[in-house]
Design a protein around this motif. Sequence first.
Motif, short mmCIF file in Angstrom:
data_model
loop_
_atom_site.label_atom_id
_atom_site.label_comp_id
_atom_site.label_asym_id
_atom_site.label_seq_id
_atom_site.Cartn_x
_atom_site.Cartn_y
_atom_site.Cartn_z
N VAL A 111 0.08 9.38 -11.53
CA VAL A 111 0.31 7.99 -11.56
C VAL A 111 1.78 7.80 -11.12
CG1 VAL A 111 0.94 5.71 -12.87
CG2 VAL A 111 -1.41 6.83 -12.97
N TRP A 112 2.59 8.60 -11.94
CA TRP A 112 4.12 8.84 -11.54
C TRP A 112 4.42 9.19 -10.09
CZ3 TRP A 112 7.25 12.33 -15.19
CH2 TRP A 112 8.75 11.70 -15.34
N THR A 113 3.73 10.04 -9.66
CA THR A 113 4.01 10.40 -8.19
C THR A 113 3.43 9.24 -7.09
OG1 THR A 113 3.80 12.71 -9.15
CG2 THR A 113 3.44 12.18 -6.57
N GLU B 270 21.13 13.75 -10.82
CA GLU B 270 21.19 15.15 -10.23
C GLU B 270 20.61 16.21 -10.98
OE1 GLU B 270 23.60 17.74 -7.60
OE2 GLU B 270 23.70 15.62 -7.59
N LYS B 271 19.74 16.93 -10.47
CA LYS B 271 18.91 17.92 -11.10
C LYS B 271 19.14 19.19 -10.87
CE LYS B 271 13.81 18.44 -11.52
NZ LYS B 271 12.52 17.93 -11.32
N GLU B 272 19.33 20.23 -11.78
CA GLU B 272 19.48 21.65 -11.91
C GLU B 272 17.97 22.36 -11.54
OE1 GLU B 272 22.11 23.31 -14.48
OE2 GLU B 272 23.84 21.89 -13.60
N SER C 76 9.93 6.07 -15.66
CA SER C 76 9.99 7.34 -16.45
C SER C 76 8.97 7.38 -17.34
CB SER C 76 11.78 7.25 -17.32
OG SER C 76 11.53 6.15 -18.06
N LEU C 77 9.17 8.45 -18.23
CA LEU C 77 8.17 8.95 -19.16
C LEU C 77 8.68 8.85 -20.52
CD1 LEU C 77 5.06 9.74 -18.98
CD2 LEU C 77 6.02 12.20 -18.93
N GLN C 78 8.19 7.80 -21.46
CA GLN C 78 8.61 7.94 -22.58
C GLN C 78 7.53 8.10 -23.71
OE1 GLN C 78 11.77 7.38 -22.98
NE2 GLN C 78 11.97 7.31 -20.94
N HIS C 79 8.14 8.83 -24.73
CA HIS C 79 7.06 9.10 -25.85
C HIS C 79 7.49 8.31 -27.34
CE1 HIS C 79 6.37 12.25 -22.88
NE2 HIS C 79 5.33 12.01 -23.20
N TYR C 80 7.84 7.30 -27.15
CA TYR C 80 8.26 6.67 -28.69
C TYR C 80 7.05 6.51 -29.55
CZ TYR C 80 12.81 5.52 -26.84
OH TYR C 80 14.15 5.80 -26.38
N SER D 70 9.09 13.91 -4.35
CA SER D 70 9.91 12.73 -4.28
C SER D 70 9.95 12.09 -5.58
CB SER D 70 9.20 11.88 -3.30
OG SER D 70 7.75 11.44 -3.73
N ARG D 71 8.89 12.56 -6.40
CA ARG D 71 8.90 12.11 -7.98
C ARG D 71 10.12 12.42 -8.64
NH1 ARG D 71 9.29 13.42 -12.36
NH2 ARG D 71 9.35 15.36 -11.39
N ARG D 72 10.75 11.44 -9.31
CA ARG D 72 11.76 11.84 -10.03
C ARG D 72 11.76 10.93 -11.20
NH1 ARG D 72 16.36 14.32 -8.71
NH2 ARG D 72 16.42 14.44 -11.15
N THR D 73 12.56 11.42 -12.24
CA THR D 73 12.69 10.38 -13.45
C THR D 73 13.65 9.02 -12.96
OG1 THR D 73 12.22 11.84 -15.29
CG2 THR D 73 13.87 10.01 -15.70
N SER D 74 13.29 8.01 -13.09
CA SER D 74 14.25 6.81 -12.67
C SER D 74 14.42 5.99 -13.84
CB SER D 74 13.47 6.21 -11.54
OG SER D 74 14.47 5.10 -10.88
N TYR D 75 15.71 5.81 -14.33
CA TYR D 75 16.21 5.07 -15.69
C TYR D 75 16.76 3.52 -14.98
CZ TYR D 75 15.53 9.05 -18.54
OH TYR D 75 15.02 10.17 -18.97
N ALA D 76 17.27 3.60 -13.80
CA ALA D 76 17.79 2.37 -13.20
C ALA D 76 16.63 1.43 -12.64
CB ALA D 76 19.01 2.81 -12.27
C1 FMN Z 1 5.79 16.33 -21.11
C2 FMN Z 1 7.20 15.62 -20.69
C3 FMN Z 1 7.59 14.98 -21.67
C4 FMN Z 1 8.83 14.06 -21.18
N1 FMN Z 1 9.49 13.28 -22.29
C5 FMN Z 1 10.31 12.26 -22.07
C6 FMN Z 1 10.88 11.41 -22.88
O1 FMN Z 1 10.43 11.26 -24.04
N2 FMN Z 1 11.76 10.56 -22.34
C7 FMN Z 1 12.38 10.69 -21.15
O2 FMN Z 1 13.45 9.90 -20.92
N3 FMN Z 1 12.05 11.57 -20.31
C8 FMN Z 1 11.00 12.49 -20.56
N4 FMN Z 1 10.42 13.38 -19.63
C9 FMN Z 1 11.00 13.28 -18.37
C10 FMN Z 1 12.00 14.60 -18.32
O3 FMN Z 1 13.26 14.90 -18.78
C11 FMN Z 1 12.23 14.91 -16.79
O4 FMN Z 1 10.82 14.98 -15.77
C12 FMN Z 1 12.80 16.13 -16.19
O5 FMN Z 1 14.22 16.13 -16.80
C13 FMN Z 1 12.92 16.46 -14.90
O6 FMN Z 1 13.48 15.34 -14.16
P1 FMN Z 1 12.55 14.67 -13.18
O7 FMN Z 1 11.78 13.69 -13.80
O8 FMN Z 1 13.61 13.64 -12.47
O9 FMN Z 1 12.32 15.52 -12.03
C14 FMN Z 1 9.35 13.99 -20.12
C15 FMN Z 1 8.71 14.94 -18.95
C16 FMN Z 1 7.64 15.85 -19.26
C17 FMN Z 1 6.95 16.42 -18.34
#
Ligand code: FMN
Length: 209
Positions: free
Chosen positions: A139-141, A193-195, A151-155, A13-19
Motif C-alpha cells: 500500500v505504501w509503495t 536524507e537517508k544513509e 509514514s508507518l506508525q505503531h502507536y 520511490s517509496r519513502r517515509t513522508s512526515y510533511a
Molecule cells: C517494521 C517497521 C516499523 C516502523 N515503525 C515506524 C514507526 O513506528 N514510526 C515511524 O515514524 N516510522 C516507522 N518506520 C519507518 C522507518 O523509520 C523508515 O522506513 C526508515 O527510517 C527508512 O526510511 P524510508 O522509509 O524513508 O526509506 C518503520 C518501518 C518499518 C519497516
Amino acid sequence: MSGSAAFLDAVESRRTSYALTAKSTLSDNDLKALVERAVKHTPSAFNSQSGRVVIITGQRHQQLWDATYDAYKKTLSGNTQQEEFFRNKIDSQYKSGYGTILFYEDQAVLNAMSAKNPALAQAFPIWSENSTGMLQYIVWTALAKEGLGASLQHYAAYSPEIQTVVSVGLDLPAAWKCTAMMPFGVPSAGPREKEFQPIEDRVKTIFSA
Ligand SMILES: Cc1cc2nc3c(=O)[nH]c(=O)nc-3n(C[C@H](O)[C@H](O)[C@H](O)COP(=O)(O)O)c2cc1C
C-alpha cells in the motif's frame, strides 16, 4: 533485467513522508480500489488472508489522532515537555494528512489456523506480522506511485488502551488487532536524507554451477 525495473523503481520511490497536507491525488473511490487490490494480492501464510484494512479520511482521521494522543499522553507520566513534543509531532506529521489507513490482522482467522495446525501454533503470529508488513509495504509503495506521501506508525502497540482507542466507533469485530497506522496525503516537502550501509556487507552471493 527490464521486467523488474518498473517494480524496483517503485520500491526506490517509496519513502517515509512526515510533511503531509490534507489533500489527496486520488479520488476516494480510486483510493479504495488501490487498497482493495493490495489486500487481495498480498500473500499470507497458508493463504489465510488474515489482513484487514480500514480507510478513514477527514474529520474521522483527525479524531483518530486526537484520541491516539490522549491515550498516549497517559503513558508519559505527566512529563509536559514530552506531551508538547508528541502533540506537535502528531498534529504536524499525522493529523495534518488527508487520511489514515489502519491495518489489522484478524485474530479469529489466526486462532482457527493454529487450532487446525497445532504444531505450527507458535508460527502463525509471526507469519501474521510478516504478512501485515507486506500488505503495509505494498500500500505504501502504491501510494508513493500516486504522488502520495505516507509514514508507518505503531502507536497501537504502545499500550492496550491505544489498541482499543484507535478502533473506537469503527464497529469492527473484536478479533481485529491493529498492526499499524499509515497517515497519508500530498507531501509538502521531500523525504529526509537517508544513509545506506555498504551493500556488500548485506548481500552475499554464491553463484554455483
Ligand atoms: C517494521 C517497521 C516499523 C516502523 N515503525 C515506524 C514507526 O513506528 N514510526 C515511524 O515514524 N516510522 C516507522 N518506520 C519507518 C522507518 O523509520 C523508515 O522506513 C526508515 O527510517 C527508512 O526510511 P524510508 O522509509 O524513508 O526509506 C518503520 C518501518 C518499518 C519497516
